[in-house]
Design an enzyme around this catalytic site. Structure first.
Site, short mmCIF file in Angstrom:
data_model
loop_
_atom_site.label_atom_id
_atom_site.label_comp_id
_atom_site.label_asym_id
_atom_site.label_seq_id
_atom_site.Cartn_x
_atom_site.Cartn_y
_atom_site.Cartn_z
N GLU A 42 -3.25 7.60 4.58
CA GLU A 42 -3.15 6.44 4.53
C GLU A 42 -2.66 5.32 3.43
OE1 GLU A 42 -4.52 4.04 6.63
OE2 GLU A 42 -6.60 5.75 7.70
N CYS B 232 -4.92 -2.59 0.63
CA CYS B 232 -3.64 -1.86 0.70
C CYS B 232 -3.16 -3.18 2.91
CB CYS B 232 -3.64 -0.68 1.68
SG CYS B 232 -5.34 -0.09 2.90
#
Length: 504
Positions: A267, A301
């Site tokens: 990720e 993010c």
């Protein structure tokens, strides 16, 4: 050294000391033989407490114990494993406000977001409990008489989880809750700048394991830096490593794990866009952009970093946003009414200053003077071709871009190396279904009329391209944490071969 102020008194409620803390739970015991570090409050850069990090010797003790514990844990029936995770969720519920406050204090996000992050882990525990009774394989028709084909899903053994500072416990929840019900032990290395939340979370997990007379090594946690992360990446005893962080470091982790034929779940960076079409609900879009760009001080993010505005609504949307930005309260994340807390580190503050170069500042654009890591929420008018727009900037900086057609907007959205999250604001069914279709967004998260951030746990979370391709949390993400076997069983007395082969 830790502060004795009332602000830190609550630490004792979650098993922490305002002075000295052992940062490693290995083999069911708390120890620490690595460096002594101070964790800092990003609102003033003053020490909160001290933590003893892991040494490589501590790491090896932990992995040996974890190997042994895995033999026990993988044989516990999946629904029983689910009940343990349920108890972990209940333990987190009992300390929700304290954990949320700690997260806000140590990471810097506002209190509502800190509590919300801990709630996300609780939600993942609830999800995993149900999942523990649904780790289903397929029964496949065989072409041969008196034969059956089926799939079996078995645990991998040990899953390594390396998390980042911006979501120091939610990402653990996405991985650990699923890994545990799938029958794996977990080795967790938390972010080196948020060790207290690592320790506090682990203490609650450890209490549940102890209460159920299970090996503490089922869940191993270590505070530390790159040395411990590298050890996890190189360790052949860990078949799967989940890493959250930058694309640069993630690529190194991937190469290291792949060199030993291990698997990674990555990720990585996001560079997310919101598109506002000419038929959009402008008020809805503006509210969404404010949360997406300013929430968590731009350090998600999934933060919106690029705002793509149709030329016919460009001025109207920016007018609303400029008004809203001027009303954003900057300050102590623990204070009521604060919407923008500090960036996590002084280095983040320097990166903010680099990220405002090359465009026209419409609002903000300055660091706030003082001892904390505060900056102004910023909107910059800039070209989509500017180099800075192609990079991920962990700060509340929004790049405003203008477009003429839907196709142009999609092309801009897809023009960056990252592919995590994206959203479009429109009322047109044609645009909606083009957007989520093969010629639309190339991201792993493709939204309509909601922000790029704030994902629910029921769907798989992750992105494409330089974001890494990993998927965590909901949907069928659990399959990454298990080993699939295709089994063919002959319950007859003959030996017919597949494809009609006659061998003697």
């Amino acid at each position: 050294m830790g502060s004795a102020s009332k602000e830190y008194e609550f630490l004792s409620e979650i098993g922490l000391s305002s002075s000295h803390n052992l940062g490693n739970y290995v083999g069911g015991k708390w120890l620490g033989n690595g460096p002594l570090v101070s964790t800092l409050n990003p609102a003033n850069n003053q020490p909160i407490a001290q933590v003893v990090e892991a040494s490589l010797e501590d790491y090896e003790i932990g992995l040996k114990a974890c190997e042994e514990a895995a033999k026990t844990w993988m044989q516990v029936p999946a629904p029983k494993r689910g009940d343990i995770v349920r108890q972990i969720g209940d333990a987190l519920r009992s300390k929700l406000d304290y954990l949320g406050r700690l997260l806000s204090l140590e990471m810097g996000k506002i209190l509502a977001e800190g509590i919300g992050e801990v709630q996300e882990v609780i939600d993942m525990c609830d999800f995993a409990v149900g999942l523990s009774r649904q780790l289903n394989g397929s029964v496949i028709p065989s072409e041969r008489p008196n034969h059956m084909m089926l799939e079996m899903w078995n645990p991998l053994g040990i899953v390594g989880v390396i998390t980042a500072f911006n979501f120091p416990c939610a990402v653990l929840g996405w991985n650990a809750c699923i890994a545990l019900v799938c029958g794996n032990c977990v080795v967790w290395k938390g972010a080196p700048t948020t060790p207290l939340i690592t320790i506090a979370m682990t203490k609650l997990v450890a209490e549940v394991l102890e209460k159920n007379h299970l090996p503490g090594a089922i869940f191993t946690a270590m505070c530390g830096g790159a040395e411990i992360g590298e050890a996890i990446a190189k360790d052949t005893r860990i078949p799967l490593v989940s890493f959250t962080g930058s694309s640069k470091v993630g690529l190194t982790v991937q190469q290291t794990v792949s060199a030993r034929s291990g698997k990674t779940l990555l990720e990585l960076s996001g560079n997310n866009a919101i598109i506002v079409m000419d038929d959009a609900d402008i008020q809805l879009a503006a509210r969404s952009v404010l949360f997406a760009a300013v929430g968590t001080a731009g350090q998600r993010c999934t933060t919106c970093r690029r705002l793509l505005l149709h030329e016919s609504v460009y001025d109207k949307v920016l007018e609303q946003l400029l008004t809203s930005y001027k009303q954003v309260k900057i300050g102590d994340p623990l204070e009521k009414g604060t919407l923008l807390g500090p960036l996590h580190t002084p280095e983040s503050k320097k990166n903010f200053e680099k990220g405002i170069e090359g465009g026209k500042v419409l609002t903000g654009g300055k660091a706030v003077e003082g001892e904390g890591n505060f900056v102004e929420p910023t909107i910059i008018e800039i070209s989509s071709d500017a180099a800075v727009v192609k990079e991920e900037l962990f700060a509340p900086v929004l790049y405003a871009l203008k477009f003429k057609t839907f196709e142009e907007a999609v092309a801009i959205n897809n023009s960056v190396p990252q592919g995590l999250s994206s959203s479009i604001f429109t009322r047109s069914p044609e645009n909606i279904f083009k957007w989520i279709g093969p010629m639309g967004s190339d991201c792993g998260i493709v939204n309509v009329n909601i922000p790029t951030n704030g994902a629910e746990i029921g769907g798989a979370f992750g992105g494409e391209k330089a974001t890494g391709g990993g998927r965590e949390a909901g949907s069928d993400s659990w399959k990454q944490y298990m080993r699939r076997s295709t089994c063919t069983i002959n319950y007859g007395n003959e030996l017919p071969l597949a494809q009609g082969i006659n061998f003697g």
